[in-house]
Scaffold this active site. Structure first.
Site, PDB file in Angstrom:
ATOM      1  N   ARG A  65      -7.813   0.551   7.342  1.00 12.24           N
ATOM      2  CA  ARG A  65      -6.854   0.294   6.265  1.00 12.24           C
ATOM      3  C   ARG A  65      -7.550  -0.282   5.036  1.00 12.24           C
ATOM      4  O   ARG A  65      -7.245   0.097   3.909  1.00 12.24           O
ATOM      5  CB  ARG A  65      -5.766  -0.658   6.770  1.00 12.24           C
ATOM      6  CG  ARG A  65      -4.486  -0.638   5.976  1.00 12.24           C
ATOM      7  CD  ARG A  65      -3.441  -1.584   6.590  1.00 12.24           C
ATOM      8  NE  ARG A  65      -2.888  -1.093   7.844  1.00 12.24           N
ATOM      9  CZ  ARG A  65      -1.845  -0.258   7.919  1.00 12.24           C
ATOM     10  NH1 ARG A  65      -1.296   0.203   6.809  1.00 12.24           N
ATOM     11  NH2 ARG A  65      -1.386   0.138   9.081  1.00 12.24           N
ATOM     12  N   HIS A 109      13.912   0.096  -1.408  1.00 10.68           N
ATOM     13  CA  HIS A 109      14.143   0.272   0.031  1.00 10.68           C
ATOM     14  C   HIS A 109      15.575   0.765   0.222  1.00 10.68           C
ATOM     15  O   HIS A 109      16.505   0.184  -0.366  1.00 10.68           O
ATOM     16  CB  HIS A 109      13.924  -1.069   0.752  1.00 10.68           C
ATOM     17  CG  HIS A 109      14.139  -1.004   2.220  1.00 10.68           C
ATOM     18  ND1 HIS A 109      13.223  -0.458   3.089  1.00 10.68           N
ATOM     19  CD2 HIS A 109      15.182  -1.404   2.993  1.00 10.68           C
ATOM     20  CE1 HIS A 109      13.694  -0.522   4.327  1.00 10.68           C
ATOM     21  NE2 HIS A 109      14.877  -1.093   4.293  1.00 10.68           N
TER      22      HIS A 109
END
Ligand code: GRF
Length: 196
Positions: A65, A109
């Site tokens: 990552r 979201h």
């Protein structure tokens, strides 16, 4: 004039809505659209709008990552954004990455946070027999989908709704809410916006 970089993973409909809104006396302009997938359809839409694009394939950094984020930072820092907008961006960012943009990174979201952080928000609202659903724009912090709320828009849940019909109804509100919140945020106003 504030410089806005937009991060996408797919179709980029929220990116298009944001980019279209940044004209005239709007205090911000899009300077870069970055995708974690070179095949993201939003990249072509951004290019067609004359916005510089970049793609960093997260699969090339599988499992690392930090390396993916280092690669992501290169085009981002070159664009020198004042504000980052995550728009349908489906990768979880590390606290280290988020810290670099603390206080100037937004996300949309598809739920009325704090309800339903994470995935499958519409199905979860249906399973809970909620009377309403919606979307939230919030500042991105290290805790997933939990930063200070900058705006929300609500929609009714209708009889016979499926996750698909509900998400389509919410997406329309996302395209209203996110540009409205970005305009306020770019002008230095962080008071939350509740769209009727
Ligand atoms: C949509 O499901 C939206 O609710 C969420 O990300 C998904 C893709 O959005 N924010 P977009 O069309 O790529 O902006």
């Amino acid at each position: 004039m504030k410089r806005v970089a937009i991060l996408i993973s797919g179709g980029g409909s929220n990116m298009v809505a944001l980019a279209r809104s940044m004209t005239g006396d709007h205090p911000a302009r899009p300077v870069l659209v970055v995708a974690n997938d070179p095949a993201a359809a939003g990249l072509a839409k951004a290019a067609a709008m004359g916005i510089p694009t970049a793609a960093v394939d997260h699969r090339a950094y599988k499992g690392d990552r930090a390396a993916f984020e280092a690669a992501l930072l290169a085009p981002l820092e070159a664009a020198a954004p004042d504000i980052l907008c995550l728009a349908g961006f489906m990768r979880i960012l590390t606290p280290g990455f988020i810290a670099r943009f603390a206080g100037r990174m937004l996300n949309i979201h598809p739920s009325l946070l704090p309800k339903y952080p994470g995935l499958h928000t519409h199905q979860r609202a249906l399973d809970a027999h909620d009377a309403e659903a919606g979307c939230t724009v919030h500042e991105v912090t290290a805790e997933l989908d939990a930063g200070p709320i900058l705006g929300q828009a609500r929609v009714p849940v209708l009889p016979g709704d499926t996750a698909e019909t509900l998400s389509a109804r919410v997406l329309i509100e996302e395209h209203r809410l996110y540009p409205a919140v970005l305009r306020r945020f770019a002008s230095g106003n962080r008071t939350p916006l509740w769209l009727p």
